[in-house]
Design a protein around this motif. Structure first.
Motif: not given
Length: 144
Positions: A2-3, A25-27, A32-34, A50-51
Motif C-alpha cells: 500500500a502507498k 509512523g506509516i513506514r 510506503e509513504a511519500s 495511492y491508497d
C-alpha cells in the motif's frame, strides 16, 4: 504494498515536520509513504496511484493556506471516494485548518477518514512526536 501520499503546506516548518513524523509512523507499520510539498502537486493526475491521502496545513488567521484550498479543489476531480484519508496541521491559537480539510475529505470527497484530524501546536511540544507517529500508524492500520 500500500502507498500513502502526504501533501502539506508549511509557513514555518512545523507542519512539514508533522508530515515527516506521520510518514515515519506509516513506514514503521510497513506501508510506503511519500511526503510532498503542495507546490509540487500541479494537476489532479499527480494524486493518482495511492491508497491513502493525508493533507496538512497550518492554521493562519483562522484558515488553511491558499495552496491547500487549491489542492482540495484539484483533489475533488481525482476520484478519491472510498480511499483512506487523514488531515493534520500546526497552529498557534485556533487550529481550524485540519478540521476544514478533514470535513472536505470526508463529506465532499467521500473518503474513509481516520479518527479525527491531528492538530498540534508543533511536533516538539506535549508529546507531539509520538502523537504524529501514532496518527501515521492509524492510517496504515486502516489500510489493513
Amino acid at each position: 504494498m500500500a502507498k500513502v501520499l502526504i501533501v502539506y503546506a508549511s509557513r514555518t516548518g512545523d507542519t512539514e515536520k508533522i508530515a515527516q513524523l506521520i510518514a515515519e509512523g506509516i513506514r514503521i507499520s510497513g506501508v510506503e509513504a511519500s511526503v510532498v510539498p503542495v507546490k509540487d502537486i500541479k494537476k489532479d493526475t499527480d494524486l493518482q496511484g495511492y491508497d491513502a491521502y493525508v493533507f496538512g496545513s497550518p492554521t493562519y488567521h483562522g484558515e488553511m493556506l491558499d495552496k491547500i484550498k487549491t489542492l482540495l479543489f484539484m483533489a475533488e476531480k481525482a476520484g478519491l471516494k472510498g480511499k483512506v484519508g487523514g488531515a493534520f496541521g500546526a497552529f498557534g491559537w485556533s487550529g481550524e485548518a485540519p478540521d476544514r480539510i478533514y470535513g472536505t475529505m470526508k463529506n465532499i470527497f467521500g473518503m474513509e477518514m481516520v479518527g479525527d484530524p491531528l492538530r498540534l501546536k508543533n511536533a516538539d511540544l506535549g508529546g507531539g512526536i509520538s502523537m504524529a507517529q501514532e496518527y501515521g500508524k492509524q492510517i496504515a492500520q486502516k489500510l489493513g
